[in-house]
Design a protein around this motif. Structure first.
Motif, mmCIF file in Angstrom:
data_model
loop_
_atom_site.group_PDB
_atom_site.id
_atom_site.type_symbol
_atom_site.label_atom_id
_atom_site.label_comp_id
_atom_site.label_asym_id
_atom_site.label_seq_id
_atom_site.Cartn_x
_atom_site.Cartn_y
_atom_site.Cartn_z
ATOM 1 N N VAL A 1 -19.505 20.901 89.866
ATOM 2 C CA VAL A 1 -18.062 20.673 89.979
ATOM 3 C C VAL A 1 -17.721 19.918 91.263
ATOM 4 O O VAL A 1 -16.820 19.084 91.287
ATOM 5 C CB VAL A 1 -17.240 21.970 89.873
ATOM 6 C CG1 VAL A 1 -17.400 22.866 91.080
ATOM 7 C CG2 VAL A 1 -15.775 21.661 89.614
ATOM 8 N N THR A 2 -18.467 20.181 92.328
ATOM 9 C CA THR A 2 -18.179 19.554 93.613
ATOM 10 C C THR A 2 -18.701 18.128 93.701
ATOM 11 O O THR A 2 -17.980 17.212 94.099
ATOM 12 C CB THR A 2 -18.798 20.393 94.751
ATOM 13 O OG1 THR A 2 -18.262 21.715 94.682
ATOM 14 C CG2 THR A 2 -18.516 19.785 96.108
ATOM 15 N N ASP A 3 -19.964 17.927 93.322
ATOM 16 C CA ASP A 3 -20.617 16.645 93.567
ATOM 17 C C ASP A 3 -20.615 15.696 92.375
ATOM 18 O O ASP A 3 -20.790 14.494 92.556
ATOM 19 C CB ASP A 3 -22.058 16.878 94.011
ATOM 20 C CG ASP A 3 -22.130 17.607 95.343
ATOM 21 O OD1 ASP A 3 -21.209 17.438 96.176
ATOM 22 O OD2 ASP A 3 -23.089 18.364 95.561
ATOM 23 N N ALA B 1 -24.838 29.906 88.645
ATOM 24 C CA ALA B 1 -23.572 29.820 89.371
ATOM 25 C C ALA B 1 -23.649 28.783 90.489
ATOM 26 O O ALA B 1 -22.707 28.016 90.696
ATOM 27 C CB ALA B 1 -23.183 31.184 89.933
ATOM 28 N N ALA B 2 -24.776 28.752 91.208
ATOM 29 C CA ALA B 2 -24.943 27.747 92.269
ATOM 30 C C ALA B 2 -24.947 26.344 91.671
ATOM 31 O O ALA B 2 -24.356 25.415 92.234
ATOM 32 C CB ALA B 2 -26.227 28.010 93.052
ATOM 33 N N ALA B 3 -25.592 26.171 90.531
ATOM 34 C CA ALA B 3 -25.611 24.869 89.863
ATOM 35 C C ALA B 3 -24.200 24.478 89.425
ATOM 36 O O ALA B 3 -23.815 23.307 89.539
ATOM 37 C CB ALA B 3 -26.563 24.891 88.673
ATOM 38 N N PHE C 1 -23.335 9.475 83.034
ATOM 39 C CA PHE C 1 -22.343 9.855 84.040
ATOM 40 C C PHE C 1 -23.031 10.475 85.254
ATOM 41 O O PHE C 1 -22.729 10.137 86.406
ATOM 42 C CB PHE C 1 -21.341 10.845 83.428
ATOM 43 C CG PHE C 1 -20.406 11.478 84.421
ATOM 44 C CD1 PHE C 1 -19.283 10.813 84.864
ATOM 45 C CD2 PHE C 1 -20.648 12.763 84.905
ATOM 46 C CE1 PHE C 1 -18.416 11.402 85.778
ATOM 47 C CE2 PHE C 1 -19.788 13.357 85.817
ATOM 48 C CZ PHE C 1 -18.670 12.675 86.255
ATOM 49 N N ASN C 2 -23.966 11.394 85.009
ATOM 50 C CA ASN C 2 -24.643 12.082 86.107
ATOM 51 C C ASN C 2 -25.456 11.134 86.968
ATOM 52 O O ASN C 2 -25.627 11.367 88.165
ATOM 53 C CB ASN C 2 -25.531 13.203 85.567
ATOM 54 C CG ASN C 2 -24.729 14.359 85.009
ATOM 55 O OD1 ASN C 2 -23.514 14.425 85.153
ATOM 56 N ND2 ASN C 2 -25.423 15.271 84.350
ATOM 57 N N GLN C 3 -25.951 10.049 86.391
ATOM 58 C CA GLN C 3 -26.763 9.096 87.154
ATOM 59 C C GLN C 3 -25.963 8.421 88.263
ATOM 60 O O GLN C 3 -26.532 8.018 89.271
ATOM 61 C CB GLN C 3 -27.384 8.050 86.225
ATOM 62 C CG GLN C 3 -28.582 8.558 85.471
ATOM 63 C CD GLN C 3 -29.679 9.075 86.391
ATOM 64 O OE1 GLN C 3 -30.073 8.435 87.357
ATOM 65 N NE2 GLN C 3 -30.164 10.268 86.090
ATOM 66 N N GLN C 4 -24.653 8.304 88.100
ATOM 67 C CA GLN C 4 -23.859 7.691 89.173
ATOM 68 C C GLN C 4 -23.834 8.570 90.416
ATOM 69 O O GLN C 4 -23.491 8.108 91.497
ATOM 70 C CB GLN C 4 -22.456 7.349 88.701
ATOM 71 C CG GLN C 4 -21.546 8.534 88.523
ATOM 72 C CD GLN C 4 -20.174 8.137 88.048
ATOM 73 O OE1 GLN C 4 -19.660 7.097 88.430
ATOM 74 N NE2 GLN C 4 -19.572 8.959 87.216
ATOM 75 N N TRP C 5 -24.200 9.830 90.265
ATOM 76 C CA TRP C 5 -24.273 10.772 91.382
ATOM 77 C C TRP C 5 -25.729 11.216 91.578
ATOM 78 O O TRP C 5 -26.001 12.347 91.949
ATOM 79 C CB TRP C 5 -23.379 11.994 91.129
ATOM 80 C CG TRP C 5 -21.989 11.622 90.747
ATOM 81 C CD1 TRP C 5 -21.396 11.776 89.527
ATOM 82 C CD2 TRP C 5 -21.001 11.014 91.577
ATOM 83 N NE1 TRP C 5 -20.111 11.306 89.559
ATOM 84 C CE2 TRP C 5 -19.845 10.831 90.808
ATOM 85 C CE3 TRP C 5 -20.993 10.595 92.908
ATOM 86 C CZ2 TRP C 5 -18.680 10.251 91.317
ATOM 87 C CZ3 TRP C 5 -19.836 10.023 93.414
ATOM 88 C CH2 TRP C 5 -18.708 9.856 92.624
ATOM 89 N N GLY D 1 -25.438 25.568 84.494
ATOM 90 C CA GLY D 1 -24.339 25.215 85.406
ATOM 91 C C GLY D 1 -23.447 24.130 84.839
ATOM 92 O O GLY D 1 -22.220 24.207 84.928
ATOM 93 N N ILE D 2 -24.053 23.120 84.241
ATOM 94 C CA ILE D 2 -23.271 22.063 83.601
ATOM 95 C C ILE D 2 -22.484 22.642 82.433
ATOM 96 O O ILE D 2 -21.299 22.346 82.258
ATOM 97 C CB ILE D 2 -24.179 20.899 83.160
ATOM 98 C CG1 ILE D 2 -24.764 20.195 84.384
ATOM 99 C CG2 ILE D 2 -23.404 19.907 82.287
ATOM 100 C CD1 ILE D 2 -25.870 19.192 84.065
#
Length: 133
Positions: A106-108, A99-101, A81-85, A29-30
């Motif tokens: 992209v959203t979160d 696709a779900a990932a 970067f991902n750790q901030q979310w 997904g990433i």
């Protein structure tokens, strides 16, 4: 077939992310999002940003003219970067499909102004197929 939607360096991207705790679906997904942002080219440039995920502004040292080194620098930076979310990491890793990932990422995480989710989903699926996920 992939329909040409495989980002450059897709295997290195997926392998790196899986080695750092991401599920196969999350890594694909990433990578699907990376396809939309840069085509997988760590040297890419754009309107005010550049690199794998369209860093805006582009941090110094991320695009140096050494694609191999810049790929590794930016993959490590994606982990940070991902750790901030981090509140969304469990959902990303629990995604039932690439696709779900891609949608979660992209959203979160990226919070793209123009997400083009369909392209990101299709690329995530192409990455997953190429990686036998």
């Amino acid at each position: 077939g992939s329909g040409g939607m495989l980002p450059e360096n897709f295997a290195a991207i997926v392998d790196f992310l899986v080695a750092h705790g991401y599920t196969d679906n999350a890594a694909a997904g990433i990578a699907g999002n990376i396809y939309q942002e840069s085509g997988g080219n760590p040297e890419s440039g754009g309107s005010g940003g550049g690199g794998l995920i369209g860093w805006t502004p582009l941090p110094a040292g991320y695009v140096t003219g050494s694609p191999s080194a810049d790929l590794q620098t930016q993959l490590a930076a994606i982990l940070t970067f991902n750790q901030q979310w981090s509140q969304y990491l469990a959902a990303l890793n629990a995604a039932a499909s690439p696709a779900a990932a891609a949608d979660i990422y992209v959203t979160d995480f990226e919070r793209a102004g123009i997400p083009a989710a369909g392209t990101r989903e299709a690329s995530a699926d192409a990455v997953a197929a190429a990686c036998h996920i």
